[in-house]
Scaffold this active site. Structure first.
Site, PDB file in Angstrom:
ATOM      1  N   GLY A  18      -2.777  12.408   6.213  1.00 15.81           N
ATOM      2  CA  GLY A  18      -1.433  12.735   6.643  1.00 15.81           C
ATOM      3  C   GLY A  18      -1.311  13.831   7.672  1.00 15.81           C
ATOM      4  N   GLY A  20      -2.280  13.576  10.829  1.00 10.43           N
ATOM      5  CA  GLY A  20      -2.072  13.023  12.158  1.00 10.43           C
ATOM      6  C   GLY A  20      -3.325  12.568  12.871  1.00 10.43           C
ATOM      7  N   LYS A  21      -4.393  12.267  12.120  1.00  8.83           N
ATOM      8  CA  LYS A  21      -5.644  11.831  12.744  1.00  8.83           C
ATOM      9  C   LYS A  21      -5.446  10.579  13.592  1.00  8.83           C
ATOM     10  CE  LYS A  21      -7.822  11.211   8.931  1.00  8.83           C
ATOM     11  NZ  LYS A  21      -6.749  11.586   7.982  1.00  8.83           N
ATOM     12  N   THR A  22      -4.761   9.591  13.012  1.00 10.28           N
ATOM     13  CA  THR A  22      -4.592   8.324  13.716  1.00 10.28           C
ATOM     14  C   THR A  22      -3.803   8.517  15.003  1.00 10.28           C
ATOM     15  OG1 THR A  22      -4.716   7.034  11.676  1.00 10.28           O
ATOM     16  CG2 THR A  22      -3.625   5.998  13.554  1.00 10.28           C
ATOM     17  N   SER A  23      -2.714   9.269  14.947  1.00  7.96           N
ATOM     18  CA  SER A  23      -1.883   9.486  16.140  1.00  7.96           C
ATOM     19  C   SER A  23      -2.685  10.179  17.243  1.00  7.96           C
ATOM     20  CB  SER A  23      -0.657  10.324  15.776  1.00  7.96           C
ATOM     21  OG  SER A  23       0.140   9.657  14.825  1.00  7.96           O
ATOM     22  N   ASP A  45     -10.847   3.594   8.294  1.00  8.13           N
ATOM     23  CA  ASP A  45      -9.994   3.810   7.128  1.00  8.13           C
ATOM     24  C   ASP A  45      -9.619   2.448   6.540  1.00  8.13           C
ATOM     25  OD1 ASP A  45      -8.100   4.503   5.247  1.00  8.13           O
ATOM     26  OD2 ASP A  45      -7.031   5.889   6.556  1.00  8.13           O
ATOM     27  N   THR A 502       5.486   4.318   9.896  1.00  8.52           N
ATOM     28  CA  THR A 502       4.139   3.923   9.476  1.00  8.52           C
ATOM     29  C   THR A 502       3.898   4.127   7.986  1.00  8.52           C
ATOM     30  OG1 THR A 502       3.257   4.303  11.691  1.00  8.52           O
ATOM     31  CG2 THR A 502       1.687   4.318   9.879  1.00  8.52           C
TER      32      THR A 502
END
Length: 587
Positions: A18, A20-23, A45, A502
């Site tokens: 949560g 913000g790694k993906t963003s 993931d 998301t």
């Protein structure tokens, strides 16, 4: 941004769920591709949402992103990888060996261990020079939340060492038959991870005490296995200018600044970047292009009307749970949505009513003791620690199965128990042992982030099928852990999410996965809602306005019952604040 200066070929983004790694990984991929670099973005993931961010169906194959020239993406799907792996192992012997033998091999390969090995196989294939990756100048990894990423990055060394020591017995013959062929690939992967000229690891955190402490632990554990080229990004920092006329905004800013002042020593020497909190949801190309821009964020207008919200509260849900007197409460969801906090709050409120409660976690990165900061009558706490459970399981097998073996047989058994597959069995057994307690008390379980919880449930399902096969026709009564999870009288699943695009989509996907396993979620909890906190800050009002559509989707399309927990002025750490969170009534 320091972490983007002269980037090497491999960039890993990791951190607590949560943050913000993906963003940030997606925004980095877009920026490098815009510079004319050929980029492959990979998610490791199991609950990947890279496809949702770009609005494209990606899946378990390299897929070009049409809107971004030079960019392709891949989501390593553990289930698809496992099926391909099984086909590769079983295909050559089908029709050659007797059908009962083939069925035995298939059953051997049905567990979560095989799923992990298969996904890991795909991961290591991307770290070596091969035809798969030769066209890409940069390979960016959006990884699973911290605890599982550490395990993933440790596995090349673990499997290499195990294979060098020799092959285990029949309990692992299926998976190892595939792994034996990959010895060279794993060795190259270890070398690639440890080479700072080829690999850079970016630790992502929020300006929150727990996230910073988790980042410090991750830094030390990854440095210990050779990943020394690390950078540190603090994401979603609240702008000081928003804190002037809003008590909630001022509290958030004050809390973040206190956390940043006390940043752990282990992180102070790392190159550091800050990314400001944006008013918009990070979905779509425009949002991604604006994430790494250091100028003021667009779209934050004073003209946005304050959001109004009328929603049920957590207190009402917990009172309904308490009426049963005992049972299993499983708190599930994506990393970073606040599962640990809400599990602790539910446990505190149940214990306050005089009910015996066992609060436990299956999340390697969870720290319940730090959340509670104290003790409470009627409440016990535990953690399923994979290392401790594996050591206990190994010793038990040696004391029982190994008791009658000679020296050579015992040595072979010890070698087999060094397999990383052993951890899956040990964790499942610990999980099963704890949930059995729910027949006499409340067991509140804070689970690992979505994808890894589903892998644990896969192991539970495999065990159930094996018991059903063995007991079929005997007429004897039996109850497996999966049967307990499927019984709504014994188990209540709470799906935790945030009121953002998301997280709500991921929660809906989790619900679908659970339903396919015969488990019906009991309720949803929308955590840290800005709309429920009634802010006055323009940035927070914009974010509150963005939440209303997602809250409506939860209420009308997804949840049988739900509750909304507001974003709080103080972090809900310690028994008193957890008690207040769980007892707070809707205004």
């Amino acid at each position: 941004m320091h972490f983007l200066a002269q980037p090497p070929r491999f960039l890993f983004f990791t951190g607590k769920g949560g943050v913000g790694k993906t963003s940030i990984a997606c925004a980095t991929a877009v920026q490098l591709a815009a510079q004319g670099r050929r980029v492959l973005l990979v998610s490791t993931d199991p609950a990947s949402n890279v496809g949702q961010v770009f609005g494209e169906r990606i899946g378990n194959r390299i897929t070009a992103i049409p809107a971004v020239p030079n960019l392709s993406a891949l989501e390593i799907d553990p289930q698809a990888a496992a099926q391909a792996y099984r086909d590769r192992i079983v295909g050559p012997v089908r029709g050659v060996l007797p059908d009962p033998v083939v069925r035995g091999i298939e059953e051997q390969l049905s567990g979560a261990c095989t799923t992990e090995i298969a996904a890991f196989d795909e991961f290591t294939a991307l770290l070596i020079d091969s035809t798969l990756t030769t066209d890409y100048e940069h390979i960016i990894f959006d990884t699973a939340p911290t605890g599982h990423t550490i395990r993933l990055l440790q596995l090349p060394g673990a499997w290499t060492g195990f294979l060098e020591a020799g092959k285990g017995d029949a309990s692992c013959l299926g998976p190892l038959a595939g792994l034996e062929k990959q010895r060279t690939q794993y060795k190259e992967a270890v070398e690639g991870l440890a080479d700072p000229l080829r690999t850079r690891l970016v630790l992502v955190a929020r300006a929150q005490r727990a996230a910073l402490q988790e980042a410090a632990r991750t830094h030390e554990e990854l440095a210990a296995i050779g990943l020394s080229q690390q950078y540190f990004v603090i994401n979603g920092v609240f702008p000081a200018g928003e804190a002037e006329q809003d008590a909630l905004a001022a509290a958030i800013h004050r809390r973040e600044q206190a956390a940043l002042t006390a940043v752990p020593e282990a992180l102070k020497a790392l190159p550091r970047d800050r990314i400001a909190l944006k008013p918009f949801n990070l979905v779509g190309l425009d949002a991604l292009r604006g994430l790494l821009v250091e100028t003021a964020s667009p779209g934050c207008a004073d003209a946005v009307e304050p959001a109004t919200l009328d929603a049920p509260d957590l207190s009402t849900l917990v009172d309904q749970i308490a009426a049963d007197g005992h049972g299993l409460v499983m708190v599930m969801g994506k990393g970073g949505v606040g599962k640990t906090t809400l599990a602790a709050a539910v446990a505190v409120k149940l214990a306050d009513q005089g009910l015996p409660v066992h609060l436990t976690t299956s999340d390697p990165a969870a720290h319940l003791a730090e959340t509670l900061e104290g003790s409470l009558a009627n409440l016990t706490i535990s953690r399923i620690d994979p290392h401790e459970e594996t050591a206990r399981y190994r010793q038990h097998v040696l004391d029982t199965k190994g008791a009658q073996l000679d020296a050579e047989g015992r040595a072979l058994l010890e070698e087999d128990l060094r397999s990383p597959c052993t951890e899956e069995i040990a964790v499942f057994q610990a999980f099963s042992r704890i949930i059995r307690e729910a027949g006499k008390k409340f067991v509140v379980m804070d689970t690992a982030p979505t994808g890894h919880t589903l892998l644990l449930l896969d192991a539970t399902g495999a065990y159930h099928r094996e018991i059903a096969r063995q007991m079929g026709g005997t007429g004897l009564h039996y109850t497996t852990p999966m049967m307990q999870l499927q019984d709504p009288k014994q188990t209540k699943v709470l799906i935790v999410t945030l009121a953002e695009t998301t997280p709500v989509l991921e929660a809906a996907n989790l619900q679908s996965d659970l339903r396919r396993a015969g488990i019906e979620p009991w309720a949803w909890v929308v955590n840290s809602s800005v709309a429920a906190a009634h802010p006055r800050s323009p940035l927070l009002r914009q974010r509150a306005h963005n939440e209303l559509q997602e809250l409506d989707a939860v209420a009308t399309r997804h949840a049988q019952r739900f509750a909304v927990v507001p974003l709080l002025t103080e972090e809900p750490v310690g028994v008193e604040r957890l008690r207040d969170l769980a007892s707070r009534k809707a205004p």
